[in-house]
Motif scaffolding. Structure first.
Motif, mmCIF file in Angstrom:
data_model
loop_
_atom_site.group_PDB
_atom_site.id
_atom_site.type_symbol
_atom_site.label_atom_id
_atom_site.label_comp_id
_atom_site.label_asym_id
_atom_site.label_seq_id
_atom_site.Cartn_x
_atom_site.Cartn_y
_atom_site.Cartn_z
ATOM 1 N N THR A 46 -0.385 3.009 -13.207
ATOM 2 C CA THR A 46 0.147 1.914 -12.396
ATOM 3 C C THR A 46 0.919 2.449 -11.201
ATOM 4 O O THR A 46 0.741 1.988 -10.065
ATOM 5 C CB THR A 46 1.060 1.012 -13.248
ATOM 6 N N SER A 47 1.768 3.442 -11.452
ATOM 7 C CA SER A 47 2.563 4.022 -10.370
ATOM 8 C C SER A 47 1.676 4.712 -9.336
ATOM 9 O O SER A 47 1.833 4.515 -8.119
ATOM 10 C CB SER A 47 3.573 5.016 -10.946
ATOM 11 N N ALA A 48 0.722 5.515 -9.804
ATOM 12 C CA ALA A 48 -0.116 6.300 -8.893
ATOM 13 C C ALA A 48 -1.005 5.406 -8.034
ATOM 14 O O ALA A 48 -1.072 5.577 -6.805
ATOM 15 C CB ALA A 48 -0.965 7.278 -9.689
ATOM 16 N N LEU A 49 -1.686 4.451 -8.650
ATOM 17 C CA LEU A 49 -2.611 3.623 -7.888
ATOM 18 C C LEU A 49 -1.880 2.617 -7.006
ATOM 19 O O LEU A 49 -2.353 2.286 -5.908
ATOM 20 C CB LEU A 49 -3.580 2.905 -8.828
ATOM 21 N N THR A 50 -0.724 2.139 -7.454
ATOM 22 C CA THR A 50 0.076 1.255 -6.604
ATOM 23 C C THR A 50 0.556 1.996 -5.365
ATOM 24 O O THR A 50 0.521 1.471 -4.245
ATOM 25 C CB THR A 50 1.269 0.685 -7.376
ATOM 26 N N TYR A 51 1.000 3.224 -5.556
ATOM 27 C CA TYR A 51 1.432 4.056 -4.428
ATOM 28 C C TYR A 51 0.279 4.277 -3.455
ATOM 29 O O TYR A 51 0.421 4.084 -2.243
ATOM 30 C CB TYR A 51 1.942 5.392 -4.953
ATOM 31 N N GLN A 52 -0.873 4.680 -3.979
ATOM 32 C CA GLN A 52 -2.011 4.946 -3.108
ATOM 33 C C GLN A 52 -2.453 3.689 -2.367
ATOM 34 O O GLN A 52 -2.790 3.745 -1.172
ATOM 35 C CB GLN A 52 -3.169 5.514 -3.933
ATOM 36 N N GLY A 53 -2.462 2.565 -3.067
ATOM 37 C CA GLY A 53 -2.859 1.312 -2.434
ATOM 38 C C GLY A 53 -1.893 0.898 -1.337
ATOM 39 O O GLY A 53 -2.310 0.480 -0.242
ATOM 40 N N ALA A 54 -0.591 1.006 -1.595
ATOM 41 C CA ALA A 54 0.413 0.611 -0.608
ATOM 42 C C ALA A 54 0.358 1.509 0.625
ATOM 43 O O ALA A 54 0.441 1.022 1.768
ATOM 44 C CB ALA A 54 1.801 0.651 -1.232
ATOM 45 N N VAL A 55 0.231 2.809 0.423
ATOM 46 C CA VAL A 55 0.155 3.743 1.550
ATOM 47 C C VAL A 55 -1.094 3.463 2.382
ATOM 48 O O VAL A 55 -1.042 3.452 3.627
ATOM 49 C CB VAL A 55 0.167 5.198 1.049
ATOM 50 N N THR A 56 -2.210 3.216 1.716
ATOM 51 C CA THR A 56 -3.458 2.941 2.435
ATOM 52 C C THR A 56 -3.354 1.661 3.249
ATOM 53 O O THR A 56 -3.728 1.621 4.432
ATOM 54 C CB THR A 56 -4.621 2.842 1.440
#
Length: 281
Positions: A192-202
């Motif tokens: 959850t943390s990793a994909l949320t971070y990647q999605g928000a940055v993108t």
């Protein structure tokens, strides 16, 4: 300008994409811990005696097959995330920025600049995910070796106490992710943390790039939590409601994992004298 309802809808769509990927990744990861439990349960039933040692190998091979299936399925999720989900998130972030600026949505096109930006992001994020998957496979293989050795000790009569499944599980937990500081976190929390971070940055890089390229905006409004600092959560330079230069926005698209920051292009501020990055809007 974008209404609060539209902004909420955009976030809901982003959350839905992330949640779907997290759910699938965690489901495949669960295969490892399920296979671990099954192997230990089978090994616990082995006793000293003729033929007991030869029965270990097929059980280990069955476990290794499950590890291989996990590797295949988890890699497929990572590949789909990089090849399909992140491009959708980037596009939606770009369109959201245009809506928030009151601009024509047809201005966004997959130009070479946007494609290059997305390629750099997806390449980095894909490597991160694949690295975690490879680490899980290595840990699973290390567990298999340890379990095999421990079972042999029991079946050869060198360990009268029996297989210590609790110790093997604790030392080789396949339901957790090990961070660089040796801290262990549940797979669900990590994913959850990793994909949320990647999605928000993108999404935020898409907004910043679109504002800069399509609207030629030199300034962006930062929308964030009221207590969030600009460079990190504890930064006393609070971000929300301030204007930032395009360069500053690109340097800190978000401040930390779990950050809710978003960026609104403000092309109307171009050429206005006396503006300083960090000023309240």
């Amino acid at each position: 300008m974008t209404s609060p309802a539209q902004t909420s809808g955009d976030r809901d769509e982003l959350t839905a994409v992330i949640t779907a990927a997290v759910t699938e990744l965690v489901r495949h990861w669960r295969r490892l811990s399920t296979a671990q439990d099954a192997l230990l349960s089978s090994l616990e039933r082995l006793r000293r005696g003729t033929g007991s040692t030869t029965r270990i190998r097929p059980l280990i091979l069955r476990f290794q097959q499950e590890v291989g299936e996990f590797d295949r399925l988890a890699r497929a999720v990572a590949e789909r995330w990089a090849a399909q989900d992140l491009p959708v998130i980037y596009r939606d972030g770009a369109l959201r920025a245009l809506r928030q600026a009151g601009a024509d949505l047809t201005l966004f096109r997959w130009t070479s600049d946007h494609q290059a930006a997305l390629t750099a992001l997806t390449a980095s994020f894909y490597v991160d995910l694949i690295g975690r998957i490879q680490e899980a496979v290595r840990r699973a293989q290390a567990f298999a070796r340890a379990a095999q050795d421990a079972a042999r000790e029991v079946t050869l009569g060198r360990n009268q106490a029996g297989l210590d499944s609790a110790r093997l599980t604790a030392e080789h937990s396949l339901s957790t992710i090990v961070y660089r500081n040796d801290a262990r976190h549940p797979v669900q929390a990590w994913a959850t943390s990793a994909l949320t971070y990647q999605g928000a940055v993108t999404a935020n890089h898409a907004a910043i790039n679109t504002g800069s390229l399509e609207l030629e905006a030199a300034w962006f409004e930062c929308v964030d939590g009221p207590d969030c600092g600009f460079t990190n959560h504890a930064d006393t330079d609070h971000a929300s409601g301030t204007i930032r230069s395009a360069d500053d926005a690109a340097a800190y698209p978000i401040a930390h994992h779990g950050c809710i920051r978003s960026w609104i292009p403000r092309p109307g501020l171009n050429g206005q004298r006396g503006l300083v990055s960090g000023d309240p809007l």
